[in-house]
Design a protein around this motif. Structure first.
Motif, PDB file in Angstrom:
ATOM      1  N   SER A 169     -11.148  13.637 -15.855  1.00 11.38           N
ATOM      2  CA  SER A 169      -9.938  12.814 -15.900  1.00 11.38           C
ATOM      3  C   SER A 169      -9.662  12.160 -14.550  1.00 11.38           C
ATOM      4  N   PHE A 170     -10.047  12.844 -13.440  1.00  5.30           N
ATOM      5  CA  PHE A 170      -9.855  12.246 -12.116  1.00  5.30           C
ATOM      6  C   PHE A 170     -10.740  11.005 -11.950  1.00  5.30           C
ATOM      7  N   VAL A 171     -11.957  11.064 -12.486  1.00  2.51           N
ATOM      8  CA  VAL A 171     -12.869   9.920 -12.391  1.00  2.51           C
ATOM      9  C   VAL A 171     -12.331   8.746 -13.207  1.00  2.51           C
ATOM     10  N   ILE A 172     -11.781   9.035 -14.390  1.00  5.15           N
ATOM     11  CA  ILE A 172     -11.199   7.973 -15.218  1.00  5.15           C
ATOM     12  C   ILE A 172     -10.060   7.293 -14.469  1.00  5.15           C
ATOM     13  N   SER A 173      -9.250   8.079 -13.761  1.00  4.11           N
ATOM     14  CA  SER A 173      -8.147   7.502 -12.988  1.00  4.11           C
ATOM     15  C   SER A 173      -8.659   6.604 -11.875  1.00  4.11           C
ATOM     16  N   MET A 174      -9.770   6.989 -11.241  1.00  4.99           N
ATOM     17  CA  MET A 174     -10.351   6.121 -10.215  1.00  4.99           C
ATOM     18  C   MET A 174     -10.868   4.828 -10.829  1.00  4.99           C
ATOM     19  N   ILE A 175     -11.457   4.922 -12.037  1.00  6.07           N
ATOM     20  CA  ILE A 175     -11.970   3.728 -12.705  1.00  6.07           C
ATOM     21  C   ILE A 175     -10.825   2.774 -13.039  1.00  6.07           C
ATOM     22  N   THR A 176      -9.750   3.302 -13.630  1.00  5.17           N
ATOM     23  CA  THR A 176      -8.621   2.431 -13.990  1.00  5.17           C
ATOM     24  C   THR A 176      -7.987   1.826 -12.733  1.00  5.17           C
ATOM     25  N   SER A 177      -7.940   2.581 -11.646  1.00  7.47           N
ATOM     26  CA  SER A 177      -7.383   2.048 -10.396  1.00  7.47           C
ATOM     27  C   SER A 177      -8.259   0.953  -9.819  1.00  7.47           C
ATOM     28  N   ALA A 178      -9.592   1.129  -9.914  1.00  5.98           N
ATOM     29  CA  ALA A 178     -10.514   0.112  -9.414  1.00  5.98           C
ATOM     30  C   ALA A 178     -10.403  -1.173 -10.235  1.00  5.98           C
TER      31      ALA A 178
ATOM     32  N   VAL B  60       0.843  -1.198   0.000  1.00  3.49           N
ATOM     33  CA  VAL B  60       0.000   0.000   0.000  1.00  3.49           C
ATOM     34  C   VAL B  60       0.880   1.251   0.000  1.00  3.49           C
ATOM     35  N   LEU B  61       1.983   1.212   0.768  1.00  2.00           N
ATOM     36  CA  LEU B  61       2.921   2.349   0.746  1.00  2.00           C
ATOM     37  C   LEU B  61       3.440   2.580  -0.662  1.00  2.00           C
ATOM     38  N   PHE B  62       3.872   1.489  -1.278  1.00  5.86           N
ATOM     39  CA  PHE B  62       4.414   1.517  -2.632  1.00  5.86           C
ATOM     40  C   PHE B  62       3.366   2.102  -3.589  1.00  5.86           C
ATOM     41  N   GLY B  63       2.155   1.501  -3.606  1.00  2.05           N
ATOM     42  CA  GLY B  63       1.134   1.906  -4.557  1.00  2.05           C
ATOM     43  C   GLY B  63       0.618   3.307  -4.312  1.00  2.05           C
ATOM     44  N   TYR B  64       0.372   3.651  -3.052  1.00  2.79           N
ATOM     45  CA  TYR B  64      -0.172   4.967  -2.730  1.00  2.79           C
ATOM     46  C   TYR B  64       0.827   6.067  -3.087  1.00  2.79           C
ATOM     47  N   ASP B  65       2.092   5.836  -2.743  1.00  2.00           N
ATOM     48  CA  ASP B  65       3.105   6.862  -2.995  1.00  2.00           C
ATOM     49  C   ASP B  65       3.299   7.095  -4.489  1.00  2.00           C
ATOM     50  N   THR B  66       3.261   6.012  -5.281  1.00  2.00           N
ATOM     51  CA  THR B  66       3.421   6.185  -6.727  1.00  2.00           C
ATOM     52  C   THR B  66       2.136   6.705  -7.371  1.00  2.00           C
ATOM     53  N   GLY B  67       0.969   6.377  -6.784  1.00  2.00           N
ATOM     54  CA  GLY B  67      -0.298   6.766  -7.384  1.00  2.00           C
ATOM     55  C   GLY B  67      -0.740   8.174  -7.075  1.00  2.00           C
ATOM     56  N   THR B  68      -0.330   8.708  -5.940  1.00  2.00           N
ATOM     57  CA  THR B  68      -0.862  10.009  -5.519  1.00  2.00           C
ATOM     58  C   THR B  68      -0.308  11.172  -6.344  1.00  2.00           C
ATOM     59  N   ILE B  69       0.893  11.026  -6.892  1.00  2.00           N
ATOM     60  CA  ILE B  69       1.525  12.163  -7.572  1.00  2.00           C
ATOM     61  C   ILE B  69       0.779  12.559  -8.836  1.00  2.00           C
ATOM     62  N   GLY B  70       0.163  11.597  -9.542  1.00  2.00           N
ATOM     63  CA  GLY B  70      -0.549  11.917 -10.778  1.00  2.00           C
ATOM     64  C   GLY B  70      -1.657  12.924 -10.551  1.00  2.00           C
ATOM     65  N   GLY B  71      -2.424  12.741  -9.473  1.00  2.00           N
ATOM     66  CA  GLY B  71      -3.491  13.681  -9.161  1.00  2.00           C
ATOM     67  C   GLY B  71      -2.966  14.999  -8.637  1.00  2.00           C
TER      68      GLY B  71
ATOM     69  N   ILE C 173      -8.690   7.964  -4.965  1.00  2.00           N
ATOM     70  CA  ILE C 173      -9.878   8.391  -4.223  1.00  2.00           C
ATOM     71  C   ILE C 173      -9.577   9.636  -3.393  1.00  2.00           C
ATOM     72  N   VAL C 174      -8.452   9.625  -2.665  1.00  2.00           N
ATOM     73  CA  VAL C 174      -8.099  10.774  -1.816  1.00  2.00           C
ATOM     74  C   VAL C 174      -7.800  11.994  -2.676  1.00  2.00           C
ATOM     75  N   ASP C 175      -7.075  11.812  -3.785  1.00  2.00           N
ATOM     76  CA  ASP C 175      -6.801  12.938  -4.688  1.00  2.00           C
ATOM     77  C   ASP C 175      -8.106  13.559  -5.192  1.00  2.00           C
TER      78      ASP C 175
END
Length: 541
Positions: free
Chosen positions: A312-321, A30-41, A176-178
């Motif tokens: 675009s933020f919603v699309i990112s949530m969809i791809t993440s889900a 989760v640390l790995f994924g969250y840290d790499t995922g949050t920067i895009g938003g 989701i947080v972004d």
């Protein structure tokens, strides 16, 4: 997971303690994924752009923004930190243990989060990204090592694969947080998503207090009594149970056999058959990045916005889900289909989807609503193929293919190769995709590149990935010694016991053995040459 993959008949003890320990450790993903995922938003948040901009105006929306060069630096510096962190993981995990190694990772990671949360300009933010990356890099090499050394062989692939599941959950949580904070007109818009990471680090830090150390590390350090107690907890067997003593004896015999070949250095990892296994692991991790998945999660929000997509933020949530949901079938298929078949399945599916996205975006254009829908749909299908195959299986294979004496060193280098390519993609992508002077402005054409590498993946798996499903870590050595080609590895049945090897060495000290078999009226062995990976039969009388 235990209901989907049945425990073999006759297997003593309970697998649940080892499975639960492995699943908890996987939470580090989760640390790995969250840290790499949050920067895009964060890069697309209006307040952050105004705060960190040095005066550049984005021509797409006319707002303040950071330049392509600054974006490249901010995104890629995390991967630079992870590269060095992954290399550091081996000496730390060997010196203080796999469990305390995770504690060190969390402390370094928290330093990076503090700097990012406090930052109001690019230099401090970049420094925080580097230290957070350093901690993530150490975690990414240590967790598969810990899981591989504690899990029963019949479910090891699914347990290690849960690390990738945790990564995908982290990416989804970041999206989701972004999305929840993107419209805030204060520093909370970016500081809240960053500070949330403290929670993940604290959970891992506290949990490590109660985790057992791996029995294989205790054997490596010459502490068999502690190894027995650790294995007893993991298998829920009495310390004198014959099955536990048998497994512990095999681990010990394998380690002592490896010691007769000499103490391992980093240089040894590159020699002979060990070098081939290291090359396999490094190429596997590198190609995992070159499939283009992190383009979606690093730059997806910005790419979809610049391409004319709304929400675009919603699309990112969809791809993440989709990424999270598609990992679950992968945990089942890795033990049912095996490593080779699942990687081939994923590579072929990803290649088709990437080329469809590239052709649609190039020929029809991203401004067409029907084309937009098709692109989003095939990006999601691509993510399905990645998440159920190359996502988890890359970590599974690299956690299995190395012998104990070089496992930590080799695993750290394969993980570092993952992060090296991660850095290269993070650094180069803004120049490849963005419009403007000095940029390639490829847009959707970039998917031709990712599709080409997915096509390469097919041939790589066919020629270099050995099937390790169902083998104990000690039996993987025999697989590489006896099977000359990867495409011949399916259906391999191990016949070696390193306790027999140890006994054979006691009888005759003049040669090293990879197999000892009893045949009618005589003993014979197969001598294994690490230089060329070949076997030669030799009678013991």
């Amino acid at each position: 997971m235990g209901l989907m993959i049945q425990k073999p008949e006759g297997a003593a003890g309970s697998a649940w303690p080892a499975i639960m320990v492995g699943l908890f450790v996987a939470f580090g993903g989760v640390l790995f994924g969250y840290d790499t995922g949050t920067i895009g938003g964060i890069l697309n948040m209006k307040y952050w752009r105004n705060q960190f901009s040095t005066g550049y105006i984005n021509k797409t929306d006319g707002e303040l923004d950071v330049t392509s060069a600054q974006t490249s630096e901010i995104v890629s510096i995390l991967s630079a930190g992870t590269f060095f962190g992954a290399l550091t993981a081996a000496p730390v995990a060997d010196a203080v243990g796999r469990r305390l190694g995770l504690v060190v990772c969390c402390i370094i990671f928290c330093v990076g989060v503090i700097l990012q949360t406090a930052a109001t300009d690019i230099p401090i933010f970049v420094a925080g990204r580097f230290f957070a990356g350093y901690g993530v890099g150490m975690i990414s090499a240590t967790i598969p090592l810990y899981q591989s050394e504690t899990s029963p062989k019949w479910i090891r692939g699914a347990v290690v694969g849960c690390y990738q599941l945790a990564i995908t959950i982290g990416i989804l949580l970041a999206a989701i947080v972004d999305n929840a904070t993107k419209n805030r007109n204060d520093s909370g818009s970016y500081r809240i998503p960053i500070a949330v990471q403290f929670a993940w680090a604290i959970i891992i830090f506290v949990g490590c207090i109660f985790l057992p150390e791996t029995p294989r590390w205790y054997i490596k350090k010459g502490q068999p009594e502690k190894a027995a107690r650790s294995l007893s907890k993991l298998r829920r067997l009495d310390i004198e149970h014959p099955a536990l003593l048998e497994e512990l004896a095999e681990i010990t015999a394998n380690h002592e056999y490896e010691l007769t070949l000499g103490k391992a250095t980093y240089l040894d990892c590159f020699k002979g058959i060990l070098g081939f296994r290291l090359l396999t692991g490094c190429l596997l991790q590198s190609l995992q990045q070159l499939t283009g998945v992190n383009f979606i999660f690093y730059y997806g929000t910005k790419f979809f916005q610049n391409a004319g997509f709304s929400n675009s933020f919603v699309i990112s949530m969809i791809t993440s889900a989709v990424n999270v949901g598609s990992t679950f079938p992968g945990l089942y298929m890795v033990e049912k289909m095996g490593r080779r078949n699942l990687l081939l399945f994923g590579a072929m599916g990803m290649a088709v989807c990437q080329f469809i996205v590239a052709i649609t975006g190039t020929v029809v254009g991203t401004g067409n609503p029907a084309a937009q829908n098709a692109i989003v749909a095939f990006v999601c299908i691509y993510i399905f193929f990645f998440a159920c195959s190359w996502g988890p299986v890359a970590w599974v294979v690299t956690g299995e293919i190395f012998p104990l004496k070089v496992r930590a060193k080799s695993l750290s280098m394969t993980t570092a190769s993952n992060w090296l390519l991660n850095w290269a993609i993070g650094y180069a992508t803004p120049y490849m995709v963005d419009p403007g002077a000095g940029n390639a402005n490829l847009g959707a054409k970039v998917f031709f590149i990712w599709g080409g590498f997915c096509f390469v993946c097919i041939f790589f798996v066919w020629g270099m990935i050995f099937e390790t499903k169902g083998l104990a870590l000690e039996q993987v050595d025999e697989l590489y010694a006896k099977v000359p080609h990867a495409w011949q590895s399916q259906g391999f049945v191990p016949s070696v016991s390193f306790q027999d090897v140890q006994q054979a060495q006691a009888d005759n000290r003049n040669f090293s053995l990879a197999e000892v078999e009893q045949e009618v009226g005589r003993k014979k062995s197969v001598q294994y040459n690490e230089g060329d990976g070949r076997l030669s039969e030799k009678s013991l009388g």
